[in-house]
Design a protein around this motif. Sequence first.
Motif, PDB file in Angstrom:
ATOM      1  N   HIS A  72      -2.626   3.305  -8.236  1.00 10.93           N
ATOM      2  CA  HIS A  72      -3.648   2.251  -8.350  1.00 10.93           C
ATOM      3  C   HIS A  72      -3.770   1.428  -7.071  1.00 10.93           C
ATOM      4  O   HIS A  72      -3.862   0.200  -7.102  1.00 10.93           O
ATOM      5  N   ILE A  73      -3.779   2.129  -5.932  1.00  5.10           N
ATOM      6  CA  ILE A  73      -3.920   1.472  -4.634  1.00  5.10           C
ATOM      7  C   ILE A  73      -5.394   1.431  -4.263  1.00  5.10           C
ATOM      8  O   ILE A  73      -6.039   2.483  -4.153  1.00  5.10           O
ATOM      9  N   VAL A 109       0.839  -1.195   0.000  1.00  5.62           N
ATOM     10  CA  VAL A 109       0.000   0.000   0.000  1.00  5.62           C
ATOM     11  C   VAL A 109       0.878   1.251   0.000  1.00  5.62           C
ATOM     12  O   VAL A 109       0.542   2.267  -0.607  1.00  5.62           O
ATOM     13  N   LEU A 110       2.030   1.159   0.652  1.00  8.99           N
ATOM     14  CA  LEU A 110       2.895   2.320   0.829  1.00  8.99           C
ATOM     15  C   LEU A 110       3.942   2.457  -0.267  1.00  8.99           C
ATOM     16  O   LEU A 110       4.248   3.568  -0.707  1.00  8.99           O
ATOM     17  N   ILE A 141      -5.313   1.379   6.761  1.00  5.97           N
ATOM     18  CA  ILE A 141      -5.205   0.094   6.081  1.00  5.97           C
ATOM     19  C   ILE A 141      -5.800  -0.974   6.997  1.00  5.97           C
ATOM     20  O   ILE A 141      -5.677  -0.892   8.223  1.00  5.97           O
ATOM     21  N   GLU A 142      -6.409  -1.975   6.401  1.00  2.67           N
ATOM     22  CA  GLU A 142      -7.048  -3.022   7.202  1.00  2.67           C
ATOM     23  C   GLU A 142      -6.185  -4.279   7.296  1.00  2.67           C
ATOM     24  O   GLU A 142      -5.581  -4.702   6.318  1.00  2.67           O
ATOM     25  N   VAL A 160      -1.672  -7.288   5.970  1.00  2.00           N
ATOM     26  CA  VAL A 160      -2.384  -6.253   5.230  1.00  2.00           C
ATOM     27  C   VAL A 160      -3.245  -6.921   4.164  1.00  2.00           C
ATOM     28  O   VAL A 160      -2.777  -7.812   3.453  1.00  2.00           O
ATOM     29  N   LYS A 161      -4.497  -6.516   4.067  1.00  2.00           N
ATOM     30  CA  LYS A 161      -5.435  -7.197   3.178  1.00  2.00           C
ATOM     31  C   LYS A 161      -4.911  -7.271   1.747  1.00  2.00           C
ATOM     32  O   LYS A 161      -4.995  -8.327   1.102  1.00  2.00           O
TER      33      LYS A 161
END
Length: 255
Positions: free
Chosen positions: A244-245, A37-38, A111-112, A181-182
């Motif tokens: 595109h996150i 994500v990062l 973030i989940e 992280v999902k």
Amino acid sequence: MTQENHPNLAQHPGSSMAAVFAPGGTLRASINLGNPVLANLDPKTDQPVGVSVDLATELARQLGVPLQLVAVKSAGGSVENVEQDKVDIGFFAVDPKRAQEIQFTRPYVLIEGFYAVRGDSPITSNEQVDQPGITVAVGKGSAYDLFLTRELKHATIVRIATSPAVVQGFLDQHLAVAAGVKQQLEKDASKAGGLRILDQRFMVIRQAMGVPKAKGGEAAAYLSKFVEDMKTSGFVAASLARHHIEGAAVAKGDD
């Protein structure tokens, strides 16, 4: 991995803080490649790209100093970079243990964290995870390692070297659950096949920027204002879209 950017310091309102953040003349930013994500490596350039890179680049621009990206493969590596004075700023999930050394901003992204199991696993809910005999794979030193270490009372945590290696470690060691992280779990599960992700998150990971406490309160306040400005201006949302996150939300003021 250095991005040279040498505008006239006098043109930058942050120039008075440059010596505080970057006493060596270059802003050193720890970039965690273990959280997709990062940041990720650009397949064309083999250089880090992502929202954390964009934020570090913009902070260096505002301070009027060149930027050096110090890439690591895990969140634990980023924390070690701060503790060993190898970086000036970093990008971390907020956690009380890390707060002993790091002054965090408010989060810029949420973030989940989710669990993944094998398709034929009898585990169908989060409540079934914390049971005697259940083994849970986590990335060593990650936010969910720290969180689950506090929260799980009966299951056994098995720490894997890095977050991207969790699913493979989970498979190789025949563990019961993989935590992470999902987006990373979804990516790895699609490659491995035969896995399913439980439909309820076990935590919300609050991703923030951080500065070593040794740099003092003025640096912490400056960085906090920078993050709030980046959120309210739409910079963070635009960066997530550009890379595109999906599945990550820009944190609001009260998150």
